[in-house]
Design an enzyme around this catalytic site. Structure first.
Site, short mmCIF file in Angstrom:
data_model
loop_
_atom_site.label_atom_id
_atom_site.label_comp_id
_atom_site.label_asym_id
_atom_site.label_seq_id
_atom_site.Cartn_x
_atom_site.Cartn_y
_atom_site.Cartn_z
CG ASP A 273 -1.68 1.22 1.43
OD1 ASP A 273 -2.30 1.66 0.44
OD2 ASP A 273 -1.68 1.78 2.55
CG ASP B 176 -1.80 7.61 0.26
OD1 ASP B 176 -0.74 8.15 -0.09
OD2 ASP B 176 -2.88 7.77 -0.33
#
Ligand code: BG6
Ligand code: MG
Length: 214
Positions: free
Chosen positions: A10, A12
């Site tokens: 991922d 952010d």
């Protein structure tokens, strides 16, 4: 851990921290329609797509009903301001620990991908000079369903030429761990997600990945 050949990250909250920019941009948008918005609501937007985020913010909206076009204009307004904040990012926004860990994982033979709901993922990676650290990028531009749907990670695995069970996902959001697990992948948690019962492994710090993936 032997069968793991690829690691999907991922973006952010794992590699870069853009929460504050999302908050400032959504706050500006919410103020423009006199709608209450705070950091607690912002935390609910992690891993959620832009339009789904807007719907969460509109739970507090008390004005006249908005058309689809008006909603899209509000999301666009938020994104324009958000990208202005993103332009302030530099390679210094990624720690040396993250760079060294990614380099070492690749040296050990793991294939690396991004798995992000953001349509700005490639722009962010360019800003922080991290594009070349990854073999593939799966982001908000190649999916129709955002996390907790596994689509973004399944695409990441496909881009790496691997089966889901050969991949691990590194996530900070509960919705991301759900997406990884429902997609048949290993769910490695960092930050918030370390409190989630579905996480398979928890990292205290990013470089703990080197203990997990030998
Ligand atoms: C995710 C963020 O990575 O991307 C969410 O955690 C955000 O908060 C989503 O809403 C979509 O981002 P963008 O850049 O496409 O608006
Ligand atoms: Mg995240």
């Amino acid at each position: 851990m032997k069968k793991i050949k690829g690691i999907i990250f991922d973006l952010d909250g794992v590699i870069v921290f853009t929460d504050k920019f999302h908050y400032l941009a959504w706050k500006d948008m919410a103020d423009s329609i006199n709608t209450y918005f705070d950091e607690t609501i912002n935390n609910r937007l992690r891993g959620v797509s832009r339009m789904a985020s807007l719907e969460i913010i509109l739970e507090k909206y008390k004005g006249k009903p908005l058309s689809q076009e008006e909603k899209e204009a509000l999301a666009e307004k938020k994104n324009t301001l958000y990208r202005e904040y993103l332009k302030t990012m530099t390679p210094n926004d990624v720690t040396q620990e993250v760079r060294d860990t990614l380099t070492e994982l690749r040296r050990r033979g793991y294939k690396l991908s991004i798995g992000s709901s953001s349509k700005n993922a490639k722009f962010i990676l360019e800003r922080v000079d991290l594009t070349s650290y990854f073999d593939a990028i799966s982001d908000g531009t190649n999916i129709t369903k955002s996390k907790p749907d596994p689509e973004v990670f399944l695409k990441g695995a496909e881009f790496l030429g691997l089966r889901p069970e050969e991949c691990a996902v590194v996530e900070d959001a509960y919705a991301g761990i759900d997406a990884a697990k429902d997609g048949g992948m290993l769910g490695v948690a960092i930050g918030d997600a370390t409190n989630y019962r579905r996480s398979d492994y928890c990292l205290t710090t990013f470089s703990d990945l080197l203990k997990l993936f030998k």
